[in-house]
Design an enzyme around this catalytic site. Structure first.
Site, PDB file in Angstrom:
ATOM      1  N   CYS A   5       0.838  -1.201   0.000  1.00  0.00           N
ATOM      2  CA  CYS A   5       0.000   0.000   0.000  1.00  0.00           C
ATOM      3  C   CYS A   5       0.871   1.247   0.000  1.00  0.00           C
ATOM      4  O   CYS A   5       1.309   1.720   1.054  1.00  0.00           O
ATOM      5  CB  CYS A   5      -0.928  -0.015   1.210  1.00  0.00           C
ATOM      6  SG  CYS A   5      -1.953   1.447   1.289  1.00  0.00           S
ATOM      7  N   CYS A  39      -0.521   4.097   2.064  1.00  0.00           N
ATOM      8  CA  CYS A  39      -0.373   3.975   3.521  1.00  0.00           C
ATOM      9  C   CYS A  39       1.074   4.233   3.938  1.00  0.00           C
ATOM     10  O   CYS A  39       1.325   4.846   4.955  1.00  0.00           O
ATOM     11  CB  CYS A  39      -0.739   2.571   4.002  1.00  0.00           C
ATOM     12  SG  CYS A  39      -2.184   1.870   3.245  1.00  0.00           S
ATOM     13  N   ASP A  40       2.017   3.725   3.168  1.00  0.00           N
ATOM     14  CA  ASP A  40       3.399   3.663   3.652  1.00  0.00           C
ATOM     15  C   ASP A  40       4.394   4.527   2.894  1.00  0.00           C
ATOM     16  O   ASP A  40       5.543   4.675   3.333  1.00  0.00           O
ATOM     17  CB  ASP A  40       3.882   2.199   3.606  1.00  0.00           C
ATOM     18  CG  ASP A  40       3.002   1.305   4.462  1.00  0.00           C
ATOM     19  OD1 ASP A  40       2.533   1.784   5.509  1.00  0.00           O
ATOM     20  OD2 ASP A  40       2.768   0.148   4.080  1.00  0.00           O
TER      21      ASP A  40
END
Ligand code: NDP
Length: 319
Positions: free
Chosen positions: A142, A145-146
């Site tokens: 992701c 997300c990261d």
């Protein structure tokens, strides 16, 4: 053992499919209970801009859209709960569903069940990839997300579909260099997405290239890759390893009762409907759709499932 809870309509999953089913079921006075599952909000929680959902003229970000959908479902009194379905028994007219692990799971007896459990990211399956993923060592599925953790650094992304292109573009804004590893001599992504990544200066695309190993003991230090035409291997120093190679449907808990195809997608037992092979159990969204996989098609099938469930209950004299 606690007393089973009797309900009319249970919705499992909280992506666009589940929440749309909830909006329709709640407005039809079916008093739906919705369990959010392991990833509340579903895959759209990992997306940035959604520009193709009708009605948002200026686009919307994925998490905001999910909050809007949840608020809309709650406005009609959907009972939204956290919890994980661990077992089901679809042998009788009343569908038995167990929530939570341990000796005393919460038991629900539902007249109808709408499965909206979606799909989860796939991994390459390399030992080094899984090990580093599990220790939080720089392997991710992701980018949204990261990606933040890799600002100014060099990263690799594996995959050649629309997701890989979208994530590569996102990473390119944060990272110094992004290298895409594409296993064939062309990408699967739409031409528009391909053109987008090709036009971004700090994205490099390596075709016919496969990952041999993710390098690093405590965290990602590089990737060893192989050209599958020449068989030549090389190492590239990177600190982040992103995987965007598609998804697996979240249907394992239903496998003893619901007909699944070889990839685990629910088989749509009657074209043009949300029926599964079990009466009173309906599908909606990506758990049964490997073709379209869009938020809007998931939402559309959530609507179908709620209408089918309502008609089923009416035919049985239960609504
Ligand atoms: P896809 O299934 O479309 O693509 C997966 C990609 O991963 C393919 O290029 C595939 O390669 C590659 N791949 C699979 N396994 C491996 C492996 N072991 N090693 C290396 N590469 C591998 O998945 P996506 O998640 O990209 O997209 C899913 C759906 O969602 C699609 O329909 C897509 O159009 C849609 N989508 C739309 C977006 C948008 O419109 N904005 C954004 C994101 C997704 P190969 O091609 O060789 O099989």
């Amino acid at each position: 053992m606690s007393t089973p809870e009797n309900i009319n309509c249970l919705i499992i999953g909280s992506g666009p499919a589940g929440f749309t089913a909830a909006i329709y079921a709640a407005r039809a006075d079916m008093k739906p209970v919705l369990y959010q599952g392991g990833q509340p909000g579903g895959q759209l929680m990992e997306t940035t801009e959604v520009d193709n959902f009708p009605g948002y003229a200026e686009g919307v970000n994925g998490p905001q859209m999910m909050m809007d959908l949840e608020a809309q479902a709650k406005r009609f009194d959907t009972d939204v709960r956290s919890g994980w379905i661990t077992k089901v028994d679809f042998s009788g007219d009343v569908k038995k569903v167990f929530v939570g692990d341990g000796d005393n799971p919460h038991e629900i007896h539902a007249n109808t069940v709408i499965i909206s459990t979606g799909a989860s990211a796939k991994w390459l399956g390399l030992e080094s990839e899984i090990r580093l993923r599990d220790i939080g060592g720089g392997v991710s599925a992701c980018a949204v997300c990261d990606g933040f953790f890799y600002r100014g650094q060099d990263v690799v992304i594996v995959g050649a579909g629309d997701s890989a292109c979208e994530e590569a573009s996102y990473l390119a804004k944060l990272c110094r260099n992004v290298t895409m590893l594409v296993r064939r001599d062309e990408m699967r992504a739409s031409k528009a997405m391909q053109n987008r990544v090709k036009s971004i200066e700090n994205i490099k695309i390596l075709y016919n290239t496969e990952t041999v190993e993710v390098l690093g003991a405590e965290g990602v230090e590089g990737v060893r890759y192989r050209n599958n035409i020449t068989n030549e291997e090389a190492d590239l120093a990177v600190t982040g390893f992103f995987v965007a190679i598609g998804h697996t449907p979240n249907t394992a808990v239903f496998k003893d009762w619901i007909d699944l195809d070889e990839q685990g997608y629910i088989i749509q037992s009657k074209p043009g409907s949300s029926y599964t092979n079990v009466e009173g159990v309906f599908w909606s969204g990506d758990c049964a759709d490997k073709v379209y996989r869009q938020a809007v098609t998931a939402a559309g099938s959530g609507c179908m499932a709620a209408l089918d469930a309502e008609r089923y209950l009416a035919a049985k004299g239960m609504h």
